[in-house]
Design a protein around this motif. Structure first.
Motif, PDB file in Angstrom:
ATOM      1  N   TYR A 196      52.187  13.150  32.173  1.00  0.00           N
ATOM      2  CA  TYR A 196      51.382  12.309  31.293  1.00  0.00           C
ATOM      3  C   TYR A 196      50.944  11.079  32.091  1.00  0.00           C
ATOM      4  N   SER A 203      41.424  10.426  27.855  1.00  0.00           N
ATOM      5  CA  SER A 203      42.800  10.204  27.435  1.00  0.00           C
ATOM      6  C   SER A 203      42.921  10.099  25.930  1.00  0.00           C
ATOM      7  N   TYR A 206      48.677   7.040  23.289  1.00  0.00           N
ATOM      8  CA  TYR A 206      50.041   7.460  23.638  1.00  0.00           C
ATOM      9  C   TYR A 206      50.886   7.765  22.405  1.00  0.00           C
ATOM     10  N   GLN A 236      48.255  15.720  30.119  1.00  0.00           N
ATOM     11  CA  GLN A 236      47.425  14.935  29.198  1.00  0.00           C
ATOM     12  C   GLN A 236      47.364  13.511  29.729  1.00  0.00           C
ATOM     13  N   ASN A 237      46.165  12.977  29.814  1.00  0.00           N
ATOM     14  CA  ASN A 237      46.025  11.555  30.129  1.00  0.00           C
ATOM     15  C   ASN A 237      46.236  10.754  28.855  1.00  0.00           C
ATOM     16  N   HIS A 239      46.633   6.620  27.000  1.00  0.00           N
ATOM     17  CA  HIS A 239      46.340   5.200  27.142  1.00  0.00           C
ATOM     18  C   HIS A 239      47.013   4.413  26.027  1.00  0.00           C
TER      19      HIS A 239
END
Length: 268
Positions: A196, A203, A206, A236-237, A239
């Motif tokens: 991650y 993204s 989170y 998975q990106n 933010h």
């Protein structure tokens, strides 16, 4: 009788100063300096092998030094008394306890990293430059009891006195290793650990991410972020939503937010 050093021109004093000041000297001598009782205790408990212990009798009792040396009974260390003037020359911190030690360097090899937890939680920091940030990350990792911290493409060695000081010895309490970005990606994939990456590119928030499986949280520098290799190989990106005028925060703060969200999910 105990050895005593009272001269600032003593060769051993110069040797200790060289270990403090230069990474290449630490590598050459395979040794580094730790200052302060708490940090030295943590180094002993972390299995580091002592070489020398230096103390000032006016600041700390010899009996206390002997008790510390017994924390690692397999390896004896030479104990040397210092004059106050010599200690003040060697002391790295303004608040002193009259205690310094030299330990042998541990090799941080990625291939030696083993996990007792079947769903490990790992933090990877790519190319962190500031010792203060690295120290703060290591303190957070200790507080969260992470399974490992991995430094990708390190810019400084982990035995930099500023890292030891800012981590308050947590460089010794964490499983820490280093490697190149591609080596670490291969390692994580080989262990089926999801990646991650903290990035604004493609993204998601989170808070919408499931961190309960085997997880590596990847953070980069505030100035350049993560390299493309992480973005391209990420599960998975993610933010952290920013509600002010800027679009980034201190890397150690961001790491703490992400780590403790993962811990929260795992403790539900």
């Amino acid at each position: 009788m105990l050895k005593k050093i009272t001269s600032l021109q003593n060769n051993e004093v110069k040797w200790v100063l060289q270990l403090q000041e230069k990474s290449r000297n630490r590598r050459k001598e395979n040794a580094f300096v730790v200052e302060g009782r708490r940090e030295i205790e943590l180094a002993f408990k972390g299995g580091y092998e002592p070489i020398n212990i230096y103390y000032v009798p006016e600041m700390i009792a010899f009996e206390t030094v002997m008790e510390l040396s017994k924390l690692n009974p397999e390896h004896g260390a030479e104990i040397t008394e210092l004059s106050d003037a010599v200690y003040q020359k060697l002391a790295y911190r303004s608040s002193t306890e009259g205690l310094l030690a030299i330990f042998k360097i541990h090799e941080f090899k990625l291939e030696d990293l083993k996990f007792e937890n079947k769903n490990p939680l790992i933090l990877v920091a790519e190319a962190p430059e500031k010792p203060g940030n690295i120290g703060a990350i290591l303190r957070t990792a200790d507080a969260a009891n992470l399974d490992a911290v991995i430094i990708a493409n390190p810019k400084t060695d982990l035995y930099n006195p500023n890292i030891i000081r800012s981590s308050v010895g947590c460089v010794f309490t964490n499983k820490v290793c280093t490697g190149s970005t591609l080596e670490i990606i291969d390692f994580l994939n080989s262990k089926n650990i999801k990646i991650y990456s903290a990035s604004l590119q493609a993204s998601q928030n989170y808070l919408k991410t499931d961190f309960t499986g085997a997880t590596a949280i990847i953070v980069g520098t505030e100035s350049t972020g993560l390299s493309n290799e992480w973005i391209e190989n990420s599960t998975q990106n993610i933010h952290i939503p920013m509600e002010g005028e800027i679009d980034s925060m201190n890397v150690s703060v961001a790491a703490g937010i992400l780590i403790f969200e993962a811990k929260r999910q795992r403790n539900i």
